[in-house]
Motif scaffolding. Structure first.
Motif, PDB file in Angstrom:
ATOM      1  N   GLU A  55      -5.533 -17.144   7.019  1.00 27.59           N
ATOM      2  CA  GLU A  55      -6.382 -17.193   8.212  1.00 27.59           C
ATOM      3  C   GLU A  55      -5.621 -17.757   9.409  1.00 27.59           C
ATOM      4  OE1 GLU A  55     -10.810 -17.556   6.199  1.00 27.59           O
ATOM      5  OE2 GLU A  55      -9.698 -19.400   6.622  1.00 27.59           O
ATOM      6  N   ILE A  56      -4.778 -18.742   9.160  1.00 26.88           N
ATOM      7  CA  ILE A  56      -3.950 -19.287  10.235  1.00 26.88           C
ATOM      8  C   ILE A  56      -2.982 -18.225  10.745  1.00 26.88           C
ATOM      9  CG2 ILE A  56      -2.099 -20.951  10.738  1.00 26.88           C
ATOM     10  CD1 ILE A  56      -3.626 -22.892   8.808  1.00 26.88           C
ATOM     11  N   GLU A  57      -2.397 -17.485   9.825  1.00 26.63           N
ATOM     12  CA  GLU A  57      -1.485 -16.418  10.216  1.00 26.63           C
ATOM     13  C   GLU A  57      -2.230 -15.338  11.006  1.00 26.63           C
ATOM     14  OE1 GLU A  57       1.726 -13.307   8.219  1.00 26.63           O
ATOM     15  OE2 GLU A  57       0.637 -14.697   6.930  1.00 26.63           O
ATOM     16  N   LEU A  58      -3.414 -14.970  10.565  1.00 28.28           N
ATOM     17  CA  LEU A  58      -4.214 -13.978  11.276  1.00 28.28           C
ATOM     18  C   LEU A  58      -4.559 -14.473  12.685  1.00 28.28           C
ATOM     19  CD1 LEU A  58      -5.765 -11.303  11.269  1.00 28.28           C
ATOM     20  CD2 LEU A  58      -7.700 -12.540  10.257  1.00 28.28           C
ATOM     21  N   GLU A  59      -4.912 -15.726  12.792  1.00 29.45           N
ATOM     22  CA  GLU A  59      -5.228 -16.320  14.095  1.00 29.45           C
ATOM     23  C   GLU A  59      -4.035 -16.215  15.045  1.00 29.45           C
ATOM     24  OE1 GLU A  59      -7.460 -18.221  17.029  1.00 29.45           O
ATOM     25  OE2 GLU A  59      -8.141 -17.478  15.098  1.00 29.45           O
ATOM     26  N   ARG A  60      -2.847 -16.396  14.518  1.00 26.43           N
ATOM     27  CA  ARG A  60      -1.639 -16.270  15.356  1.00 26.43           C
ATOM     28  C   ARG A  60      -1.524 -14.861  15.923  1.00 26.43           C
ATOM     29  NH1 ARG A  60       3.604 -17.714  12.596  1.00 26.43           N
ATOM     30  NH2 ARG A  60       4.352 -17.664  14.732  1.00 26.43           N
ATOM     31  N   PHE A  61      -1.883 -13.853  15.118  1.00 25.77           N
ATOM     32  CA  PHE A  61      -1.775 -12.466  15.575  1.00 25.77           C
ATOM     33  C   PHE A  61      -2.926 -12.056  16.495  1.00 25.77           C
ATOM     34  CE2 PHE A  61       1.232 -12.004  12.057  1.00 25.77           C
ATOM     35  CZ  PHE A  61       2.224 -11.246  12.679  1.00 25.77           C
ATOM     36  N   LEU A  73       1.950  -4.285  15.479  1.00 23.05           N
ATOM     37  CA  LEU A  73       2.171  -4.104  14.045  1.00 23.05           C
ATOM     38  C   LEU A  73       2.047  -2.631  13.693  1.00 23.05           C
ATOM     39  CD1 LEU A  73      -0.073  -7.026  12.780  1.00 23.05           C
ATOM     40  CD2 LEU A  73       2.407  -7.065  13.083  1.00 23.05           C
ATOM     41  N   ASN A  74       2.809  -2.214  12.712  1.00 21.29           N
ATOM     42  CA  ASN A  74       2.632  -0.856  12.218  1.00 21.29           C
ATOM     43  C   ASN A  74       1.951  -0.912  10.852  1.00 21.29           C
ATOM     44  OD1 ASN A  74       4.565  -1.067  10.078  1.00 21.29           O
ATOM     45  ND2 ASN A  74       6.206  -0.781  11.570  1.00 21.29           N
ATOM     46  N   GLU A  75       1.591   0.250  10.338  1.00 26.10           N
ATOM     47  CA  GLU A  75       0.839   0.323   9.081  1.00 26.10           C
ATOM     48  C   GLU A  75       1.569  -0.305   7.904  1.00 26.10           C
ATOM     49  OE1 GLU A  75      -0.291   4.280   8.132  1.00 26.10           O
ATOM     50  OE2 GLU A  75      -1.257   4.605  10.055  1.00 26.10           O
ATOM     51  N   ARG A  76       2.863  -0.246   7.913  1.00 23.63           N
ATOM     52  CA  ARG A  76       3.643  -0.715   6.761  1.00 23.63           C
ATOM     53  C   ARG A  76       3.955  -2.209   6.799  1.00 23.63           C
ATOM     54  NH1 ARG A  76       8.229   3.480   7.167  1.00 23.63           N
ATOM     55  NH2 ARG A  76       6.948   5.236   7.736  1.00 23.63           N
ATOM     56  N   SER A  77       3.710  -2.845   7.894  1.00 24.04           N
ATOM     57  CA  SER A  77       4.054  -4.271   7.968  1.00 24.04           C
ATOM     58  C   SER A  77       3.064  -5.090   7.142  1.00 24.04           C
ATOM     59  CB  SER A  77       4.068  -4.752   9.412  1.00 24.04           C
ATOM     60  OG  SER A  77       2.774  -4.733   9.947  1.00 24.04           O
ATOM     61  N   ARG A  78       3.586  -6.116   6.534  1.00 22.33           N
ATOM     62  CA  ARG A  78       2.769  -6.994   5.693  1.00 22.33           C
ATOM     63  C   ARG A  78       1.646  -7.626   6.505  1.00 22.33           C
ATOM     64  NH1 ARG A  78       2.095 -12.206   4.185  1.00 22.33           N
ATOM     65  NH2 ARG A  78       3.534 -13.049   5.709  1.00 22.33           N
ATOM     66  N   SER A  79       1.949  -7.987   7.719  1.00 21.94           N
ATOM     67  CA  SER A  79       0.978  -8.670   8.564  1.00 21.94           C
ATOM     68  C   SER A  79      -0.194  -7.784   8.948  1.00 21.94           C
ATOM     69  CB  SER A  79       1.665  -9.201   9.816  1.00 21.94           C
ATOM     70  OG  SER A  79       2.642 -10.149   9.453  1.00 21.94           O
ATOM     71  N   SER A  80      -0.013  -6.471   8.939  1.00 20.66           N
ATOM     72  CA  SER A  80      -1.118  -5.580   9.289  1.00 20.66           C
ATOM     73  C   SER A  80      -2.198  -5.573   8.212  1.00 20.66           C
ATOM     74  CB  SER A  80      -0.602  -4.159   9.524  1.00 20.66           C
ATOM     75  OG  SER A  80      -0.149  -3.584   8.315  1.00 20.66           O
ATOM     76  N   LYS A  81      -1.897  -6.105   7.057  1.00 21.04           N
ATOM     77  CA  LYS A  81      -2.846  -6.106   5.941  1.00 21.04           C
ATOM     78  C   LYS A  81      -3.459  -7.488   5.682  1.00 21.04           C
ATOM     79  CE  LYS A  81      -0.351  -2.370   3.636  1.00 21.04           C
ATOM     80  NZ  LYS A  81       0.480  -2.018   4.742  1.00 21.04           N
ATOM     81  N   ILE A  82      -3.265  -8.406   6.607  1.00 24.76           N
ATOM     82  CA  ILE A  82      -3.740  -9.781   6.399  1.00 24.76           C
ATOM     83  C   ILE A  82      -5.248  -9.827   6.159  1.00 24.76           C
ATOM     84  CG2 ILE A  82      -4.027 -12.062   7.450  1.00 24.76           C
ATOM     85  CD1 ILE A  82      -1.395 -11.633   8.902  1.00 24.76           C
TER      86      ILE A  82
END
Length: 151
Positions: free
Chosen positions: A36-42, A52-61
């Motif tokens: 959730e902290i990581e998502l908040e950063r984005f 972010l693109n579809e393949r990035s790990r962060s796009s699936k947070i």
């Protein structure tokens, strides 16, 4: 291994399951908070302008958080069911283990509750522990967790 020790291990297999579930729940709570902290950063933090693109790990947070929440809910349900089950178990040995490892009571408190001497409860507990090798690992992990700043 003698038959008594083998029977005691089987008798308290539920405790290992309980401790494993408890550890999984702690970890999932931590992992959800971290995600959730990581998502908040984005979404509104220092990474909000990063695309972010579809393949990035962060796009699936968000999907990962939902998956972890579902797993957490399942584990919490399972631990509740297990607590309900063990509350029906009879015998002083079971009560000592429930009181000590589920309710978090001290051996002194357990002795007081059952109107037994502390030495009697301590002796019974020691005999149970001799049969349950995994409890040493659990106690070590629990101690190291309580020493962490983020716990």
């Amino acid at each position: 291994m003698d038959r008594t020790k083998d029977k005691s291990k089987r008798t308290f297999e539920w405790l290992k399951d309980y401790l494993d579930l408890q550890q999984d729940i702690r970890y999932l709570n931590w992992d959800i908070r971290k995600s959730e902290i990581e998502l908040e950063r984005f979404t509104s933090g220092d990474l909000k302008n990063v695309s972010l693109n579809e393949r990035s790990r962060s796009s699936k947070i968000e999907d990962n958080i939902e998956t972890m929440r579902a797993r957490l809910s399942f584990d919490e349900h399972m631990i509740t069911d297990l607590k309900n089950l063990v509350s029906t178990f009879k015998g002083i040995d079971n009560q000592i283990i429930v009181d000590k490892y589920i309710k978090g009571m001290t051996l002194e408190e357990i002795a007081f509750n059952y109107n037994r001497s502390y030495d009697d409860i301590k002796h019974k507990h020691a005999n149970i522990i001799k049969c349950l090798d995994f409890l040493d690992d659990y106690q070590d992990k629990l101690y190291s967790l309580t020493q962490r700043d983020d716990y």
